[in-house]
Scaffold this motif. Structure first.
Motif, PDB file in Angstrom:
ATOM      1  N   ARG A 278      -9.937  -6.333  11.814  1.00 45.16           N
ATOM      2  CA  ARG A 278      -9.497  -6.329  12.331  1.00 45.16           C
ATOM      3  C   ARG A 278      -8.727  -5.416  13.470  1.00 45.16           C
ATOM      4  N   TRP A 279      -8.600  -4.183  12.638  1.00 47.14           N
ATOM      5  CA  TRP A 279      -8.013  -2.693  13.124  1.00 47.14           C
ATOM      6  C   TRP A 279      -9.205  -1.687  12.653  1.00 47.14           C
ATOM      7  N   LEU A 280      -9.136  -0.557  13.438  1.00 49.86           N
ATOM      8  CA  LEU A 280      -9.587   0.544  13.697  1.00 49.86           C
ATOM      9  C   LEU A 280      -9.732   1.682  13.265  1.00 49.86           C
ATOM     10  N   LEU A 281      -9.146   2.870  12.290  1.00 53.87           N
ATOM     11  CA  LEU A 281      -8.348   3.656  11.854  1.00 53.87           C
ATOM     12  C   LEU A 281      -9.522   5.375  12.803  1.00 53.87           C
ATOM     13  N   SER A 282      -8.400   6.545  12.933  1.00 52.65           N
ATOM     14  CA  SER A 282      -9.349   7.207  13.264  1.00 52.65           C
ATOM     15  C   SER A 282      -8.088   8.106  13.108  1.00 52.65           C
TER      16      SER A 282
ATOM     17  N   SER B  54      -5.173  17.537  16.450  1.00 56.02           N
ATOM     18  CA  SER B  54      -4.066  17.491  17.009  1.00 56.02           C
ATOM     19  C   SER B  54      -2.579  17.223  15.689  1.00 56.02           C
ATOM     20  N   GLY B  55      -3.445  16.611  14.499  1.00 51.45           N
ATOM     21  CA  GLY B  55      -2.862  16.305  13.133  1.00 51.45           C
ATOM     22  C   GLY B  55      -2.367  15.118  13.781  1.00 51.45           C
ATOM     23  N   SER B  56      -3.097  14.350  13.656  1.00 52.58           N
ATOM     24  CA  SER B  56      -2.250  12.902  13.882  1.00 52.58           C
ATOM     25  C   SER B  56      -3.414  11.859  13.661  1.00 52.58           C
ATOM     26  N   VAL B  57      -2.860  10.655  13.025  1.00 54.01           N
ATOM     27  CA  VAL B  57      -3.703   9.289  12.547  1.00 54.01           C
ATOM     28  C   VAL B  57      -3.391   7.868  13.694  1.00 54.01           C
ATOM     29  N   ALA B  58      -4.388   7.151  13.833  1.00 56.34           N
ATOM     30  CA  ALA B  58      -4.290   6.956  15.014  1.00 56.34           C
ATOM     31  C   ALA B  58      -4.920   5.243  14.777  1.00 56.34           C
ATOM     32  N   VAL B  59      -4.136   4.092  15.179  1.00 57.06           N
ATOM     33  CA  VAL B  59      -4.679   2.918  14.494  1.00 57.06           C
ATOM     34  C   VAL B  59      -5.187   1.888  16.082  1.00 57.06           C
ATOM     35  N   HIS B  60      -6.397   1.454  16.398  1.00 58.83           N
ATOM     36  CA  HIS B  60      -6.279   0.366  17.540  1.00 58.83           C
ATOM     37  C   HIS B  60      -6.828  -1.185  16.707  1.00 58.83           C
TER      38      HIS B  60
ATOM     39  N   ARG C 183      -3.415   1.113  21.253  1.00 65.92           N
ATOM     40  CA  ARG C 183      -3.500   1.939  20.607  1.00 65.92           C
ATOM     41  C   ARG C 183      -2.091   0.976  19.770  1.00 65.92           C
ATOM     42  N   THR C 184      -1.905   0.534  18.004  1.00 66.62           N
ATOM     43  CA  THR C 184      -1.046   0.217  17.712  1.00 66.62           C
ATOM     44  C   THR C 184       0.329   1.300  17.640  1.00 66.62           C
ATOM     45  N   ASP C 185      -0.518   2.091  17.045  1.00 67.82           N
ATOM     46  CA  ASP C 185       0.466   3.418  16.080  1.00 67.82           C
ATOM     47  C   ASP C 185      -0.191   4.976  16.227  1.00 67.82           C
ATOM     48  N   LEU C 186       0.315   5.231  16.594  1.00 68.49           N
ATOM     49  CA  LEU C 186      -0.098   7.294  16.134  1.00 68.49           C
ATOM     50  C   LEU C 186       1.838   7.219  14.894  1.00 68.49           C
ATOM     51  N   VAL C 187       0.489   8.070  14.061  1.00 66.50           N
ATOM     52  CA  VAL C 187       1.296   9.155  13.612  1.00 66.50           C
ATOM     53  C   VAL C 187       1.034  10.275  13.665  1.00 66.50           C
ATOM     54  N   ARG C 188       2.287  11.367  13.771  1.00 60.83           N
ATOM     55  CA  ARG C 188       1.708  12.707  13.934  1.00 60.83           C
ATOM     56  C   ARG C 188       2.391  13.341  12.562  1.00 60.83           C
TER      57      ARG C 188
ATOM     58  N   ASP D 233       0.845  -2.760   8.306  1.00 64.00           N
ATOM     59  CA  ASP D 233       1.019  -3.627   8.547  1.00 64.00           C
ATOM     60  C   ASP D 233       0.290  -3.919   9.258  1.00 64.00           C
ATOM     61  N   THR D 234      -0.963  -5.452   8.624  1.00 62.05           N
ATOM     62  CA  THR D 234      -2.489  -5.872   9.284  1.00 62.05           C
ATOM     63  C   THR D 234      -1.502  -6.755  10.036  1.00 62.05           C
ATOM     64  N   ARG D 235      -0.397  -7.117  10.555  1.00 60.77           N
ATOM     65  CA  ARG D 235      -0.003  -7.806  11.723  1.00 60.77           C
ATOM     66  C   ARG D 235       0.758  -7.051  12.636  1.00 60.77           C
ATOM     67  N   ALA D 236       1.210  -6.179  12.390  1.00 59.23           N
ATOM     68  CA  ALA D 236       1.320  -5.333  13.963  1.00 59.23           C
ATOM     69  C   ALA D 236       0.472  -3.848  14.073  1.00 59.23           C
ATOM     70  N   GLY D 237      -0.625  -3.392  12.643  1.00 61.61           N
ATOM     71  CA  GLY D 237      -0.897  -2.499  12.903  1.00 61.61           C
ATOM     72  C   GLY D 237      -0.159  -1.367  13.027  1.00 61.61           C
ATOM     73  N   THR D 238       0.640  -1.242  11.627  1.00 63.87           N
ATOM     74  CA  THR D 238       1.587   0.368  11.677  1.00 63.87           C
ATOM     75  C   THR D 238       1.187   0.656  10.689  1.00 63.87           C
ATOM     76  N   LEU D 239       1.804   2.079  10.412  1.00 60.85           N
ATOM     77  CA  LEU D 239       1.353   2.760   9.472  1.00 60.85           C
ATOM     78  C   LEU D 239       2.339   2.970   8.781  1.00 60.85           C
ATOM     79  N   THR D 240       2.803   3.108   7.533  1.00 64.21           N
ATOM     80  CA  THR D 240       4.740   3.577   6.912  1.00 64.21           C
ATOM     81  C   THR D 240       3.241   4.669   5.334  1.00 64.21           C
TER      82      THR D 240
END
Length: 389
Positions: free
Chosen positions: A152-156, A161-167, A178-183, A219-226
């Motif tokens: 359900r989610w693609l991680l890149s 730029s030293g960041s990770v993303a979720v689609h 994109r549901t999240d971008l963590v720098r 978070d496999t419902r919201a697609g966010t990283l903590t």
């Protein structure tokens, strides 16, 4: 940084600003469905399955001199290791790393450019592969991606730029916004890899510039990283890629800048990664620019690509995965092995050799782990990723 791999990538980044406008991806950042220009005949028919012929997809850089035209499509014979070309999926810019959906029906590629993106390609048995569209990663030069085991989610990971993303991934395999971008913060963040742990409880992001591995909870419902923890390796190590032992309790980390490999203990309950002492890649004097490690499905052997001396290192995995014992190194048969992969059966190992523009194949001895070259190299422009299915 005295690092060939990083230097090459910095050159690409400098070049991106000059080519991005003229080489923009169709539908980059938008959920468009452009007409693909797929020239592939990579059908895997019942007859070809009987012959143990399987599909192979190849990553490249399209915006450099002598680069490819898109994602390479080929076939390989599981018995002989012979690769046969079967076309190119065009309309995908700088697809330097590839991953496949758990269903096997959709292929994903990073677009390693200043305006980074990820692209989805619908695979077809008849070879009429269809580009589903691209989405922005929100960062520069994405160097790695992976699909969460749920599909359900693609991680890149954005190296530049030293960041990770979720689609999000929809039922067709296409990517959503994109549901999240963590720098990552720090003096020189360069995210180089992002993977899900075998227990599916955490996501790990390897940052070469920060000499750290970040542990996130998805978070496999919201697609966010903590972020839940962070493991530091020694300063200047330059961690690049990490792979797990089948037990899920240990992981092996290739350090690009200080020419070492580290065994890390992993705690599934907390997501904590504990790096051990650095050890040799077996390449002798000079820098080997370690690229990637792979582990056999039975957990008995591990292999490591060394880009400086152009060799593959073989390790015996001991003590339940907690120890690597260096056995030997063999010539890779090409120049600058950027990435390696085992076939699903484990019988073959593929090496994508960037500077020679070749893919070399090795038979893997299931008893001893020894590698034996499987014939002549397959030529593919600026080969930087080989994905056997």
């Amino acid at each position: 940084m005295g690092n060939v791999g990083a230097t090459d990538r910095r050159r690409f980044l400098r070049a991106f600003s000059g080519v991005a406008a003229g080489a923009a991806l169709p539908g980059c950042g938008e959920a468009q469905d452009p007409r693909p220009r797929a020239r592939s005949q990579a059908a895997v028919t019942p007859t070809s399955r009987a012959r143990r012929v399987r599909p192979l997809y190849l990553g490249t850089y399209t915006s450099v001199d002598g680069g490819g035209r898109g994602i390479g499509v080929a076939r390989y014979d599981e018995t002989t290791g012979r690769i046969t070309g079967a076309g190119v999926i065009e309309g995908v810019g700088d697809p330097s790393y590839l991953a496949v959906h758990p269903s096997g029906r959709t292929l994903y590629a990073v677009n390693e450019r200043e305006a980074g993106a990820v692209t989805a390609v619908r695979l077809a048995d008849g070879g009429d592969h269809r580009v589903l569209g691209s989405r922005s990663t929100g960062g520069a030069a994405p160097a790695h991606l992976s699909v969460h085991p749920t599909g359900r989610w693609l991680l890149s990971a954005n190296f530049g730029s030293g960041s990770v993303a979720v689609h999000p991934i929809d039922v067709s395999g296409a990517l959503g916004e994109r549901t999240d971008l963590v720098r990552h913060t720090g003096t020189s963040p360069h995210a180089h890899q992002i993977i899900t742990t075998p227990d599916r409880g955490h996501v790990l992001a390897v940052d070469l510039g920060n000499d750290a591995v970040y542990t996130y909870r998805l978070d496999t419902r919201a697609g966010t990283l903590t972020e839940v923890s962070r493991a530091a390796v020694r300063p200047g190590a330059g961690p690049r890629h990490l792979t797990f032992h089948p037990s899920g309790r240990y992981a092996y980390l290739a350090n690009e800048l200080d020419d070492t490999v580290v065994v890390c203990a992993y705690d599934p309950a907390t997501g904590t990664l504990r790096p051990g002492e650095p050890q040799s890649t077996g390449t002798g004097p000079g820098t080997s620019y370690p690229a990637q490690l792979v582990v056999t499905d039975d957990g008995a052997y591990a292999y490591h690509a060394n880009r400086g001396p152009n060799t593959l290192t073989r390790y015996a995995v001991e003590a339940g995965g907690s120890r690597l014992r260096l056995l030997d190194t063999v010539p890779v048969g090409g120049d600058f092995p950027r990435q390696i992969a085992l076939s699903p059966s484990g019988a073959l190992l593929f090496a994508a050799n960037q500077r020679s523009g070749t893919v070399t194949v090795f038979h893997v001895n299931p008893r001893t782990g020894e590698l034996r070259a499987a014939g002549e190299a397959f030529e593919f422009p600026v080969a930087v990723c080989a994905l056997p299915l």
